[in-house]
Design a protein around this motif. Structure first.
Motif, PDB file in Angstrom:
ATOM      1  N   GLY A  27      24.717 -35.102 138.574  1.00 21.58           N
ATOM      2  CA  GLY A  27      24.475 -36.535 138.419  1.00 21.58           C
ATOM      3  C   GLY A  27      25.355 -37.177 137.350  1.00 21.58           C
ATOM      4  N   GLN A 261      27.767 -28.796 151.289  1.00 27.35           N
ATOM      5  CA  GLN A 261      26.941 -29.787 151.985  1.00 27.35           C
ATOM      6  C   GLN A 261      26.625 -29.314 153.397  1.00 27.35           C
ATOM      7  N   SER A 284      19.540 -32.899 141.924  1.00 21.33           N
ATOM      8  CA  SER A 284      20.128 -31.595 141.631  1.00 21.33           C
ATOM      9  C   SER A 284      19.404 -30.807 140.546  1.00 21.33           C
ATOM     10  N   TRP A 343      21.156 -28.693 151.051  1.00 19.47           N
ATOM     11  CA  TRP A 343      21.880 -29.734 150.290  1.00 19.47           C
ATOM     12  C   TRP A 343      22.580 -30.621 151.315  1.00 19.47           C
ATOM     13  N   GLN A 346      24.665 -36.622 150.946  1.00 17.84           N
ATOM     14  CA  GLN A 346      23.659 -37.680 150.783  1.00 17.84           C
ATOM     15  C   GLN A 346      24.170 -39.083 151.101  1.00 17.84           C
ATOM     16  N   HIS A 361      13.570 -38.973 143.677  1.00 15.16           N
ATOM     17  CA  HIS A 361      13.122 -38.792 142.285  1.00 15.16           C
ATOM     18  C   HIS A 361      13.656 -39.927 141.408  1.00 15.16           C
ATOM     19  N   GLY A 363      16.827 -40.487 140.420  1.00 14.55           N
ATOM     20  CA  GLY A 363      18.029 -40.347 139.602  1.00 14.55           C
ATOM     21  C   GLY A 363      18.845 -41.620 139.835  1.00 14.55           C
ATOM     22  N   TRP A 364      19.670 -42.003 138.854  1.00 18.21           N
ATOM     23  CA  TRP A 364      20.343 -43.303 139.001  1.00 18.21           C
ATOM     24  C   TRP A 364      21.340 -43.294 140.162  1.00 18.21           C
ATOM     25  N   ASN A 365      22.048 -42.151 140.352  1.00 20.95           N
ATOM     26  CA  ASN A 365      23.007 -42.124 141.464  1.00 20.95           C
ATOM     27  C   ASN A 365      22.283 -42.293 142.796  1.00 20.95           C
ATOM     28  N   GLN A 386      14.267 -41.171 135.111  1.00 22.58           N
ATOM     29  CA  GLN A 386      13.710 -41.388 136.458  1.00 22.58           C
ATOM     30  C   GLN A 386      12.473 -42.298 136.407  1.00 22.58           C
TER      31      GLN A 386
HETATM   32  N1  UDP Z   1      23.104 -35.254 146.288  1.00 22.88           N
HETATM   33  C1  UDP Z   1      23.783 -34.736 147.366  1.00 22.88           C
HETATM   34  N2  UDP Z   1      23.089 -33.995 148.271  1.00 22.88           N
HETATM   35  C2  UDP Z   1      21.753 -33.747 148.156  1.00 22.88           C
HETATM   36  C3  UDP Z   1      21.066 -34.285 147.051  1.00 22.88           C
HETATM   37  C4  UDP Z   1      21.772 -35.046 146.140  1.00 22.88           C
HETATM   38  O1  UDP Z   1      24.993 -34.954 147.517  1.00 22.88           O
HETATM   39  O2  UDP Z   1      21.213 -33.048 149.013  1.00 22.88           O
HETATM   40  C5  UDP Z   1      23.864 -36.060 145.317  1.00 22.88           C
HETATM   41  C6  UDP Z   1      23.437 -37.511 145.368  1.00 22.88           C
HETATM   42  O3  UDP Z   1      24.197 -38.187 146.359  1.00 22.88           O
HETATM   43  C7  UDP Z   1      23.696 -37.995 143.955  1.00 22.88           C
HETATM   44  C8  UDP Z   1      23.592 -36.738 143.107  1.00 22.88           C
HETATM   45  O4  UDP Z   1      23.585 -35.624 144.004  1.00 22.88           O
HETATM   46  O5  UDP Z   1      25.003 -38.533 143.857  1.00 22.88           O
HETATM   47  C9  UDP Z   1      22.305 -36.673 142.315  1.00 22.88           C
HETATM   48  O6  UDP Z   1      22.387 -37.532 141.238  1.00 22.88           O
HETATM   49  P1  UDP Z   1      21.117 -38.305 140.711  1.00 22.88           P
HETATM   50  O7  UDP Z   1      21.556 -39.130 139.549  1.00 22.88           O
HETATM   51  O8  UDP Z   1      20.461 -39.046 141.803  1.00 22.88           O
HETATM   52  O9  UDP Z   1      20.097 -37.186 140.289  1.00 22.88           O
HETATM   53  P2  UDP Z   1      20.191 -35.845 139.394  1.00 22.88           P
HETATM   54  O10 UDP Z   1      20.661 -34.780 140.281  1.00 22.88           O
HETATM   55  O11 UDP Z   1      21.132 -36.127 138.248  1.00 22.88           O
HETATM   56  O12 UDP Z   1      18.788 -35.640 138.962  1.00 22.88           O
END
Ligand code: UDP
Length: 464
Positions: A27, A261, A284, A343, A346, A361, A363-365, A386
Motif C-alpha cells: 500500500g 495476480q 495486503s 490475489w 484489483q 478494509h 486502505g486508502w489505495n 482504515q
Molecule cells: N490489491 C491487489 N490485489 C488484491 C488486493 C489488493 O492488487 O487482491 C492492491 C490494491 O489494488 C491496492 C493495494 O493492493 O492498490 C492495497 O493497498 P491499500 O492501501 O488498499 O491497503 P493495504 O494493503 O496497505 O492495507
C-alpha cells in the motif's frame, strides 16, 4: 501555489534526478512508484532507493534506476508483522540511514546531480541525512488528509489512551465524537497497541514532526475530496501541499504488485450480470481470526449474492489458505455464487462492469480505486488509518455501509443486501457516480490535481 512557468514534458530545462524512497509494503510501494511514473512523465530522471525486503520488480519500470539499500532482509521480514510495526519503523530509521546517505552522496557526485529526495513519511529519519547533504526533502504521505488528522496530534491521542498494552478496552469503542476532530468518533481513533506504549508515542511524535519539517508534502488525493481537510491541517502544517491524485488514474493499471495476480477473476466476472457481484478484499496486511473468517463465509453465503473473494494466503491466523472453509462451501451453501482467489488484479476487477460493490478494509489505495470506478463500499476497517477512512466513506461522502460491530454474519448479510439489493444501494451508487465524475475532472487540464502537479514540477525546478 501560483506559478507562471509553463512546464510541459517538452520543456528544455535540464531536469535533475529525483530520488524516491518508499516504505516496503504494497500500500506504500504502489503509490510511490505511481508518483515516480508521474514525475518521470514530466521529464525527471528517477532513482528508486529500496529495501531488499519486499523489493519492487525493476523489470516493470525500465526507465528507472533501482538501487537496493544494504539491509538485512531476514531481520526486516521478522519485524514486518503488523504487531511489530513500531519496531519496524524504528529499525529502518536507525539502521538504514548510513547506507541511504552513502547512496545519496554517490548519486550527488554524478554530473546530473540530485534535485531532491522524496520519501514516505515513515522515513522521518532521512531528514537529518538530507539536511547534512543540503538536499531538499519532500514527504509523500500515502494516505488521505482526513485520516492524517486523526494521527496528527499525538498528545491528544495519548490523553485519550490510544497508546496501550492491551486491545480490549470498552472505553475505546465509544461512539462519542472527538471534540475538534469531528466527524471522528472515539472508536475511529488509531489504537496503537504494543508492549512499549511510550516508544509508540515517541515514534508518532517523530513522524508528525518530520511531516511538519518537510520542505513540502505530496498527497495522493484531490481537492474535491479533501479541500476542507486541507484547510483544517494547514495551520499546524504550513508546508506547501501538493494534492495531485488519484495517482493510479494517470496511467493504465500499475504493475507494482508484490504478489502474482490471479488470471481467472476477469473471465469469471465476464459471466455475470452488470453490477451483480460483490468484490471482497482486505488488502495486503490485514490478518483475521478463524472465527472472523467463518463469519465472513457464512455472511456471504447467506446473502445469496455473487461474490469474488480475495483470501490472501496467510491472512487467516493459524491457517495456510482455505482449510477452515466449511466442507463443500463453494459447491454447497454458496453454490454457483462465489469465486475465491489468492490475489486479484484489483484495479481491473473494480473497473469490470459486473462489479456492484466492494467490501473493503478501507486502505486508502483500495478506497480511492473504488471511488474512481464508482463502486460503493461495505467498510470493515481493522487498524490504523482504515477506521478514519471508513468513517468518511460512510458518514461524510455517504458512499458505503460501515459494519459497526465487527464481523458478524447477520450484520454482514444485511449490509450486503443494503448495498447490492435494496433501494439504498442505488442511492450510494448515485452519490459515488457523481463523486467519480468530479474526481476525474480534477485530473483533466484546468483541474485541481492537474494544476497542482504543474506547481509541483515548478517547485522542484526552483531548487538551486
Ligand atoms: N490489491 C491487489 N490485489 C488484491 C488486493 C489488493 O492488487 O487482491 C492492491 C490494491 O489494488 C491496492 C493495494 O493492493 O492498490 C492495497 O493497498 P491499500 O492501501 O488498499 O491497503 P493495504 O494493503 O496497505 O492495507
Amino acid at each position: 501555489m501560483d506559478t507562471n512557468t509553463n512546464n510541459t514534458i517538452t520543456t528544455t530545462t535540464k531536469r535533475r534526478r529525483l530520488v524516491l524512497l518508499p516504505t516496503p509494503f504494497q500500500g506504500h510501494l504502489s503509490p510511490m512508484l505511481q508518483l515516480a511514473s508521474i514525475l518521470h512523465s514530466k521529464g525527471f530522471p528517477i532513482t528508486i532507493l529500496h529495501t531488499r525486503f519486499n523489493a519492487p520488480n525493476p523489470t516493470n519500470y525500465p526507465n528507472f534506476i533501482f538501487i537496493p539499500i544494504s539491509d538485512t532482509k531476514e531481520e526486516m521480514h521478522s519485524l514486518s508483522d503488523m504487531g511489530n510495526a513500531v519496531r519496524f519503523i524504528h529499525y529502518i530509521n536507525i539502521n538504514l540511514l548510513g547506507p541511504i546517505r552513502e547512496c545519496l552522496e554517490w548519486l550527488m557526485s554524478k554530473d546530473e546531480g540530485v534535485a531532491c529526495l522524496i520519501t514516505d513519511a515513515h522515513w522521518f529519519g532521512t531528514q537529518s541525512v538530507a539536511d547534512c547533504l543540503k538536499l531538499p526533502w519532500i514527504v509523500h504521505r500515502t494516505s488521505s488528509i482526513s485520516s492524517f488528522r486523526a494521527f496528527a496530534f499525538p498528545q491528544l491521542l495519548r490523553d485519550m489512551g490510544c497508546f496501550r498494552r492491551s486491545s480490549d478496552d470498552e472505553e475505546m469503542k465509544s461512539e462519542a465524537l472527538v471534540p475538534g476532530l469531528e466527524p471522528f468518533k472515539v472508536k475511529d481513533l488509531p489504537k496503537i497497541q504494543c508492549s512499549d506504549p511510550e516508544s509508540a508515542f515517541n515514534l508518532l511524535e517523530l513522524m508528525v514532526q518530520g511531516t511538519k519539517r518537510a520542505q513540502a508534502l505530496i498527497w495522493n488525493t484531490c481537492k474535491y475530496l479533501e479541500e476542507h481537510d486541507l484547510k483544517a491541517i494547514s495551520q499546524d502544517f504550513p508546508n506547501p501541499h501538493f494534492l495531485i491524485g488519484p495517482f493510479h488514474k494517470y496511467f493504465p493499471a500499475s504493475s507494482s504488485s508484490l504478489l502474482p495476480q490471479d488470471q481467472t477473476s476477469l473471465s469469471w466476472l465476464d459471466k455475470h450480470q452488470p453490477k451483480s457481484v460483490l468484490y471482497v478484499s482486505f488488502g495486503s496486511l490485514v490478518r483475521i481470526e478463524e472465527t472472523q473468517f467463518l463469519e465472513i463465509a457464512w455472511g456471504l453465503a447467506n446473502s445469496k449474492q455473487p461474490f469474488l473473494w480475495v483470501v490472501r494466503p496467510g491472512s487467516i491466523k493459524g491457517s495456510e489458505w482455505l482449510e477452515l472453509l466449511p466442507d463443500g462451501f463453494l459447491d454447497g451453501m454458496a453454490k454457483g455464487l462465489g469465486h475465491i482467489v489468492k490475489w486479484a488484479a484489483q484495479q481491473d476487477v473494480l473497473a469490470h462492469p459486473a462489479i456492484g460493490g466492494f467490501w473493503t478494509h478501507n486502505g486508502w489505495n483500495s478506497t480511492l480505486e473504488s471511488i474512481c470506478e464508482g463502486v460503493p463500499m461495505i467498510c470493515s476497517p481493522f487498524f490504523g488509518d482504515q477506521h478514519p477512512i471508513a468513517r468518511y466513506v460512510s458518514d461524510v461522502w455517504k458512499i458505503g455501509v460501515k459494519l459497526e460491530h465487527g464481523l458478524e454474519r447477520g450484520e454482514i448479510e444485511s449490509a450486503i443486501r443494503r448495498l447490492m439489493v435494496d433501494k439504498e444501494g442505488l442511492e450510494f451508487r448515485n452519490r459515488i457516480t457523481n463523486i467519480t465524475e468530479k474526481v476525474s475532472l480534477c485530473l483533466k487540464k484546468g483541474g485541481s490535481s492537474y494544476s497542482s502537479l504543474e506547481d509541483l514540477v515548478n517547485y522542484i525546478l526552483s531548487f538551486p
